[in-house]
Design a protein around this motif. Structure first.
Motif, PDB file in Angstrom:
ATOM      1  N   ASN A  97       6.344  66.530  -7.911  1.00 51.41           N
ATOM      2  CA  ASN A  97       6.133  66.872  -6.518  1.00 51.41           C
ATOM      3  C   ASN A  97       4.912  66.100  -6.028  1.00 51.41           C
ATOM      4  OD1 ASN A  97       5.724  67.932  -4.034  1.00 51.41           O
ATOM      5  ND2 ASN A  97       5.806  70.074  -4.657  1.00 51.41           N
ATOM      6  N   ASN A 116      11.176  66.259   0.655  1.00 53.85           N
ATOM      7  CA  ASN A 116      10.424  67.512   0.744  1.00 53.85           C
ATOM      8  C   ASN A 116      10.357  67.882   2.227  1.00 53.85           C
ATOM      9  OD1 ASN A 116       8.503  69.663   0.305  1.00 53.85           O
ATOM     10  ND2 ASN A 116       7.734  68.583  -1.493  1.00 53.85           N
ATOM     11  N   THR A 117       9.601  68.889   2.575  1.00 55.91           N
ATOM     12  CA  THR A 117       9.619  69.414   3.949  1.00 55.91           C
ATOM     13  C   THR A 117       8.887  68.495   4.937  1.00 55.91           C
ATOM     14  OG1 THR A 117       7.713  70.743   3.333  1.00 55.91           O
ATOM     15  CG2 THR A 117       9.854  71.817   3.259  1.00 55.91           C
TER      16      THR A 117
HETATM   17  O1  RRO Z   1       4.008  75.675  -2.033  1.00 57.81           O
HETATM   18  C1  RRO Z   1       4.189  75.128  -0.928  1.00 57.81           C
HETATM   19  O2  RRO Z   1       3.563  75.469   0.085  1.00 57.81           O
HETATM   20  C2  RRO Z   1       5.127  74.013  -0.749  1.00 57.81           C
HETATM   21  C3  RRO Z   1       5.299  73.008  -1.658  1.00 57.81           C
HETATM   22 BR1  RRO Z   1       4.465  73.007  -3.316  1.00 57.81          BR
HETATM   23  C4  RRO Z   1       6.142  71.911  -1.341  1.00 57.81           C
HETATM   24  O3  RRO Z   1       6.329  70.954  -2.098  1.00 57.81           O
HETATM   25  N1  RRO Z   1       6.756  71.911  -0.155  1.00 57.81           N
HETATM   26  C5  RRO Z   1       6.595  72.911   0.738  1.00 57.81           C
HETATM   27  O4  RRO Z   1       7.171  72.873   1.824  1.00 57.81           O
HETATM   28  N2  RRO Z   1       5.784  73.956   0.422  1.00 57.81           N
END
Ligand code: RRO
Length: 291
Positions: free
Chosen positions: A120, A184-185
């Motif tokens: 990640n 990812n987001t």
């Molecule tokens: O934990 C989070 O806030 C989070 C993670 Br690690 C991520 O990779 N993507 C996300 O939208 N939230």
């Protein structure tokens, strides 16, 4: 019945994978998703130190998606206890760190149990762990190399919050990645007009769900053109047709996250539609939008 297949070096039961972050913190929920028909599961991201995460509210459900700022909550090395009951199951451990050395260390704790690692390098709202890592091609390459040392397949999950995602994808490939996971987001923010403050405790966070599907398809398409390793599509997939569209863009497999919140049986439902006797075979469609 489903034939055994490999997805980017990982033996999986089919091409549909639980995305990191959703139901990924305990063995029982991962097992439940596998029982329902997921081809493999990715855990919640695990890092070098235990973290409680950001102050709430940390998840807000919107009309067309979900916004979160969890803040990387995780038990760190203790997570090995959750993995202890898995034996050869298709469990991919998502890990994060602040530099290549931390990625190397965290991967080492789980190298025996993990079928593969997902790096990640893309959390959109965590100081020191997100943008600073995943937007720098040299750092992404070094983190990938540092985890490859453990001789497990390595998938690298990219952020869409960059100008040129292909530069980051190529860096992961140069570092020896077995696959790229996109995306990812998307960095996002909403403000409550009634409360006159941001809806998330952390002010901004990451958007997932249907709203980001077109962004994910575009990123997969660009990465497929630019890279030679498999691309795994992630972002807003919520039905069989979305899976096919992702594969037409170039995805060899697909991860599903937010849709599980709406339909806890989503893997069974999509599998029934996709892998029915007269269903379409994924090998017929990967990358067909590129012809
Ligand atoms: O934990 C989070 O806030 C989070 C993670 Br690690 C991520 O990779 N993507 C996300 O939208 N939230």
């Amino acid at each position: 019945s489903q034939e055994p297949v490999k997805l980017a070096g990982v033996p999986v039961r089919n091409h549909l994978v639980l995305a990191a972050g959703v139901l990924g913190t305990c063995a029982s929920s991962l097992r439940r998703i596998l029982r329902q028909g997921a081809g493999a599961v990715v855990t919640k991201s695990i890092g070098p130190e235990p973290r409680y995460g950001h102050a709430g509210p940390c998840v807000v459900v919107l009309e067309d998606g979900i916004m979160n700022a969890m803040g990387l909550p995780n038990p760190s090395r203790e997570f090995i206890q959750e993995l202890s009951s898995f034996d050869g199951d298709p469990v991919i451990v998502s890990i994060f760190g602040g530099n290549p050395e931390e990625f190397h260390e965290v991967a080492g704790w789980f190298a025996e149990k993990a079928q593969a690692f997902e790096l990640n390098v893309s959390c959109p709202h965590a100081a020191g762990f997100g943008a600073q890592i995943g937007t720098n091609p040299d750092v992404v390459k070094a983190c990938t190399e540092a985890v490859k040392v453990w001789k497990k397949p390595v998938w690298v999950k990219l952020t869409p919050n960059v100008t040129d995602i292909t530069a980051i994808g190529r860096a992961a490939e140069e570092g020896g990645a077995d696959a790229i996971v996109a995306i990812n987001t998307v960095r996002a923010m909403r403000i409550s007009t009634g409360l006159k403050r941001p809806v998330l405790g952390n002010k901004y966070g990451g958007l997932s769900g249907k709203a980001v599907f077109p962004i994910a398809v575009r990123c997969v398409y660009e990465l497929y053109e630019a890279c030679s390793i498999p691309i795994i599509g992630c972002g807003g997939v919520s039905c069989a047709e979305d899976v096919i569209e992702m594969m037409m863009a170039g995805a060899e497999g697909v991860e599903i996250g937010s849709a599980v919140v709406q339909d806890p049986e989503i893997f069974r439902h999509i599998c029934e539609e996709l892998y029915a006797p007269d269903g379409i075979s994924s090998s017929e469609i990967v990358g067909c939008a590129h012809e």
